[in-house]
Motif scaffolding. Structure first.
Motif, PDB file in Angstrom:
ATOM      1  N   LEU A   1     -14.879 -21.391   5.197  1.00 35.25           N
ATOM      2  CA  LEU A   1     -15.273 -21.904   6.514  1.00 35.25           C
ATOM      3  C   LEU A   1     -15.684 -23.370   6.422  1.00 35.25           C
ATOM      4  CD1 LEU A   1     -15.800 -21.343   9.507  1.00 35.25           C
ATOM      5  CD2 LEU A   1     -18.082 -20.548   8.870  1.00 35.25           C
ATOM      6  N   HIS A   2     -16.418 -23.730   5.369  1.00 39.43           N
ATOM      7  CA  HIS A   2     -16.809 -25.132   5.177  1.00 39.43           C
ATOM      8  C   HIS A   2     -15.568 -26.004   4.998  1.00 39.43           C
ATOM      9  CE1 HIS A   2     -21.292 -24.709   4.281  1.00 39.43           C
ATOM     10  NE2 HIS A   2     -20.875 -23.531   4.668  1.00 39.43           N
ATOM     11  N   ASN A   3     -14.597 -25.503   4.223  1.00 40.15           N
ATOM     12  CA  ASN A   3     -13.340 -26.243   4.058  1.00 40.15           C
ATOM     13  C   ASN A   3     -12.625 -26.394   5.390  1.00 40.15           C
ATOM     14  OD1 ASN A   3     -13.732 -26.481   1.321  1.00 40.15           O
ATOM     15  ND2 ASN A   3     -12.335 -24.835   0.778  1.00 40.15           N
ATOM     16  N   GLN A   4     -12.647 -25.346   6.181  1.00 33.96           N
ATOM     17  CA  GLN A   4     -11.981 -25.380   7.481  1.00 33.96           C
ATOM     18  C   GLN A   4     -12.621 -26.427   8.386  1.00 33.96           C
ATOM     19  OE1 GLN A   4     -10.681 -21.614   8.645  1.00 33.96           O
ATOM     20  NE2 GLN A   4     -10.515 -22.108  10.800  1.00 33.96           N
ATOM     21  N   HIS A   5     -13.947 -26.520   8.360  1.00 39.69           N
ATOM     22  CA  HIS A   5     -14.641 -27.543   9.158  1.00 39.69           C
ATOM     23  C   HIS A   5     -14.259 -28.948   8.682  1.00 39.69           C
ATOM     24  CE1 HIS A   5     -16.955 -24.837  11.584  1.00 39.69           C
ATOM     25  NE2 HIS A   5     -17.583 -24.313  10.549  1.00 39.69           N
ATOM     26  N   ALA A   6     -14.167 -29.128   7.374  1.00 37.18           N
ATOM     27  CA  ALA A   6     -13.794 -30.437   6.835  1.00 37.18           C
ATOM     28  C   ALA A   6     -12.367 -30.810   7.237  1.00 37.18           C
ATOM     29  CB  ALA A   6     -13.937 -30.433   5.314  1.00 37.18           C
ATOM     30  N   ILE A   7     -11.467 -29.852   7.164  1.00 38.95           N
ATOM     31  CA  ILE A   7     -10.075 -30.100   7.565  1.00 38.95           C
ATOM     32  C   ILE A   7     -10.011 -30.454   9.048  1.00 38.95           C
ATOM     33  CG2 ILE A   7      -7.830 -28.983   7.931  1.00 38.95           C
ATOM     34  CD1 ILE A   7      -8.464 -27.397   5.302  1.00 38.95           C
TER      35      ILE A   7
ATOM     36  N   ASP B   1      -9.243 -34.362  13.320  1.00 39.69           N
ATOM     37  CA  ASP B   1      -9.803 -35.021  14.499  1.00 39.69           C
ATOM     38  C   ASP B   1      -9.714 -36.542  14.359  1.00 39.69           C
ATOM     39  OD1 ASP B   1     -11.145 -35.080  17.040  1.00 39.69           O
ATOM     40  OD2 ASP B   1     -12.985 -35.623  15.965  1.00 39.69           O
ATOM     41  N   GLU B   2     -10.080 -37.054  13.190  1.00 40.37           N
ATOM     42  CA  GLU B   2      -9.978 -38.500  12.963  1.00 40.37           C
ATOM     43  C   GLU B   2      -8.527 -38.964  13.039  1.00 40.37           C
ATOM     44  OE1 GLU B   2     -12.397 -40.819  12.614  1.00 40.37           O
ATOM     45  OE2 GLU B   2     -13.791 -39.184  13.086  1.00 40.37           O
ATOM     46  N   PHE B   3      -7.635 -38.195  12.450  1.00 37.59           N
ATOM     47  CA  PHE B   3      -6.220 -38.518  12.473  1.00 37.59           C
ATOM     48  C   PHE B   3      -5.692 -38.488  13.916  1.00 37.59           C
ATOM     49  CE2 PHE B   3      -1.691 -37.236  11.620  1.00 37.59           C
ATOM     50  CZ  PHE B   3      -1.303 -38.445  11.060  1.00 37.59           C
ATOM     51  N   THR B   4      -6.128 -37.508  14.698  1.00 41.30           N
ATOM     52  CA  THR B   4      -5.712 -37.390  16.099  1.00 41.30           C
ATOM     53  C   THR B   4      -6.145 -38.610  16.899  1.00 41.30           C
ATOM     54  OG1 THR B   4      -5.820 -34.985  15.959  1.00 41.30           O
ATOM     55  CG2 THR B   4      -5.867 -35.931  18.166  1.00 41.30           C
ATOM     56  N   LYS B   5      -7.378 -39.058  16.683  1.00 43.94           N
ATOM     57  CA  LYS B   5      -7.861 -40.260  17.378  1.00 43.94           C
ATOM     58  C   LYS B   5      -7.002 -41.474  17.025  1.00 43.94           C
ATOM     59  CE  LYS B   5     -12.638 -38.704  17.557  1.00 43.94           C
ATOM     60  NZ  LYS B   5     -13.997 -38.875  16.998  1.00 43.94           N
ATOM     61  N   TRP B   6      -6.686 -41.612  15.733  1.00 48.00           N
ATOM     62  CA  TRP B   6      -5.864 -42.734  15.295  1.00 48.00           C
ATOM     63  C   TRP B   6      -4.477 -42.666  15.932  1.00 48.00           C
ATOM     64  CZ3 TRP B   6      -1.276 -43.383  12.680  1.00 48.00           C
ATOM     65  CH2 TRP B   6      -1.007 -44.677  12.226  1.00 48.00           C
ATOM     66  N   LEU B   7      -3.892 -41.470  15.951  1.00 51.46           N
ATOM     67  CA  LEU B   7      -2.574 -41.310  16.562  1.00 51.46           C
ATOM     68  C   LEU B   7      -2.602 -41.687  18.035  1.00 51.46           C
ATOM     69  CD1 LEU B   7      -1.548 -37.907  14.947  1.00 51.46           C
ATOM     70  CD2 LEU B   7      -0.437 -40.117  14.542  1.00 51.46           C
TER      71      LEU B   7
ATOM     72  N   ALA C   1      -3.697 -29.289  18.973  1.00 56.30           N
ATOM     73  CA  ALA C   1      -3.408 -27.850  19.020  1.00 56.30           C
ATOM     74  C   ALA C   1      -3.772 -27.197  17.687  1.00 56.30           C
ATOM     75  CB  ALA C   1      -1.939 -27.615  19.347  1.00 56.30           C
ATOM     76  N   ALA C   2      -3.520 -27.884  16.591  1.00 61.97           N
ATOM     77  CA  ALA C   2      -3.893 -27.356  15.270  1.00 61.97           C
ATOM     78  C   ALA C   2      -5.413 -27.218  15.168  1.00 61.97           C
ATOM     79  CB  ALA C   2      -3.364 -28.269  14.168  1.00 61.97           C
ATOM     80  N   MET C   3      -6.135 -28.173  15.731  1.00 58.31           N
ATOM     81  CA  MET C   3      -7.604 -28.091  15.710  1.00 58.31           C
ATOM     82  C   MET C   3      -8.101 -26.901  16.520  1.00 58.31           C
ATOM     83  SD  MET C   3      -9.074 -31.994  15.676  1.00 58.31           S
ATOM     84  CE  MET C   3      -8.796 -32.204  17.397  1.00 58.31           C
ATOM     85  N   GLU C   4      -7.434 -26.605  17.620  1.00 61.81           N
ATOM     86  CA  GLU C   4      -7.819 -25.439  18.421  1.00 61.81           C
ATOM     87  C   GLU C   4      -7.648 -24.154  17.620  1.00 61.81           C
ATOM     88  OE1 GLU C   4      -5.858 -25.324  22.222  1.00 61.81           O
ATOM     89  OE2 GLU C   4      -6.426 -27.393  22.666  1.00 61.81           O
ATOM     90  N   THR C   5      -6.567 -24.077  16.860  1.00 59.73           N
ATOM     91  CA  THR C   5      -6.339 -22.906  16.006  1.00 59.73           C
ATOM     92  C   THR C   5      -7.424 -22.806  14.945  1.00 59.73           C
ATOM     93  OG1 THR C   5      -3.959 -23.013  16.369  1.00 59.73           O
ATOM     94  CG2 THR C   5      -4.702 -21.802  14.426  1.00 59.73           C
ATOM     95  N   LEU C   6      -7.752 -23.927  14.321  1.00 61.82           N
ATOM     96  CA  LEU C   6      -8.828 -23.931  13.316  1.00 61.82           C
ATOM     97  C   LEU C   6     -10.146 -23.480  13.931  1.00 61.82           C
ATOM     98  CD1 LEU C   6      -8.044 -27.236  11.385  1.00 61.82           C
ATOM     99  CD2 LEU C   6      -7.959 -24.917  10.455  1.00 61.82           C
ATOM    100  N   ASP C   7     -10.432 -23.935  15.136  1.00 59.56           N
ATOM    101  CA  ASP C   7     -11.674 -23.556  15.807  1.00 59.56           C
ATOM    102  C   ASP C   7     -11.704 -22.060  16.108  1.00 59.56           C
ATOM    103  OD1 ASP C   7     -14.213 -24.158  17.034  1.00 59.56           O
ATOM    104  OD2 ASP C   7     -13.219 -23.915  18.977  1.00 59.56           O
ATOM    105  N   THR C   8     -10.604 -21.538  16.605  1.00 65.70           N
ATOM    106  CA  THR C   8     -10.518 -20.100  16.894  1.00 65.70           C
ATOM    107  C   THR C   8     -10.737 -19.285  15.623  1.00 65.70           C
ATOM    108  OG1 THR C   8      -9.017 -20.462  18.742  1.00 65.70           O
ATOM    109  CG2 THR C   8      -9.005 -18.267  17.756  1.00 65.70           C
ATOM    110  N   ASN C   9     -10.064 -19.694  14.551  1.00 63.44           N
ATOM    111  CA  ASN C   9     -10.205 -18.974  13.288  1.00 63.44           C
ATOM    112  C   ASN C   9     -11.592 -19.136  12.692  1.00 63.44           C
ATOM    113  OD1 ASN C   9      -7.584 -18.060  13.520  1.00 63.44           O
ATOM    114  ND2 ASN C   9      -6.732 -19.671  12.250  1.00 63.44           N
ATOM    115  N   ALA C  10     -12.220 -20.276  12.901  1.00 62.30           N
ATOM    116  CA  ALA C  10     -13.579 -20.489  12.401  1.00 62.30           C
ATOM    117  C   ALA C  10     -14.546 -19.513  13.071  1.00 62.30           C
ATOM    118  CB  ALA C  10     -14.017 -21.932  12.640  1.00 62.30           C
TER     119      ALA C  10
END
Length: 72
Positions: free
Chosen positions: A19-25, A30-36, A50-59
């Motif tokens: 879970l800690h790894n998932q939060h870090a990813i 999120d930083e990469f998304t802002k840059w994009l 969309a990938a972040m939403e999946t990570l959040d759901t799984n978290a």
């Protein structure tokens, strides 16, 4: 039952690390998304969001599993 309890603790500890790894990813994405977004790559930014939403759901599911394991 003691073996089951020790197994639950070990499993909960391992899931907590995941879970800690998932939060870090998620934070990195999120930083990469802002840059994009700032550099005009909206389609890729949307995919990253969309990938972040999946990570959040799984978290949330991992957190619930950890709680159940620690309570048993």
């Amino acid at each position: 039952m003691a073996d089951n309890s020790a197994s639950n603790i070990a499993t909960a500890d391992a899931l907590t690390l995941l879970l800690h790894n998932q939060h870090a990813i998620c934070a990195a994405i999120d930083e990469f998304t802002k840059w994009l977004s700032e550099n005009g790559v909206e389609t890729v930014a949307d995919n990253a969001a969309a990938a972040m939403e999946t990570l959040d759901t799984n978290a949330k599911a991992l957190t619930a599993a950890i709680i159940r394991l620690r309570q048993s």
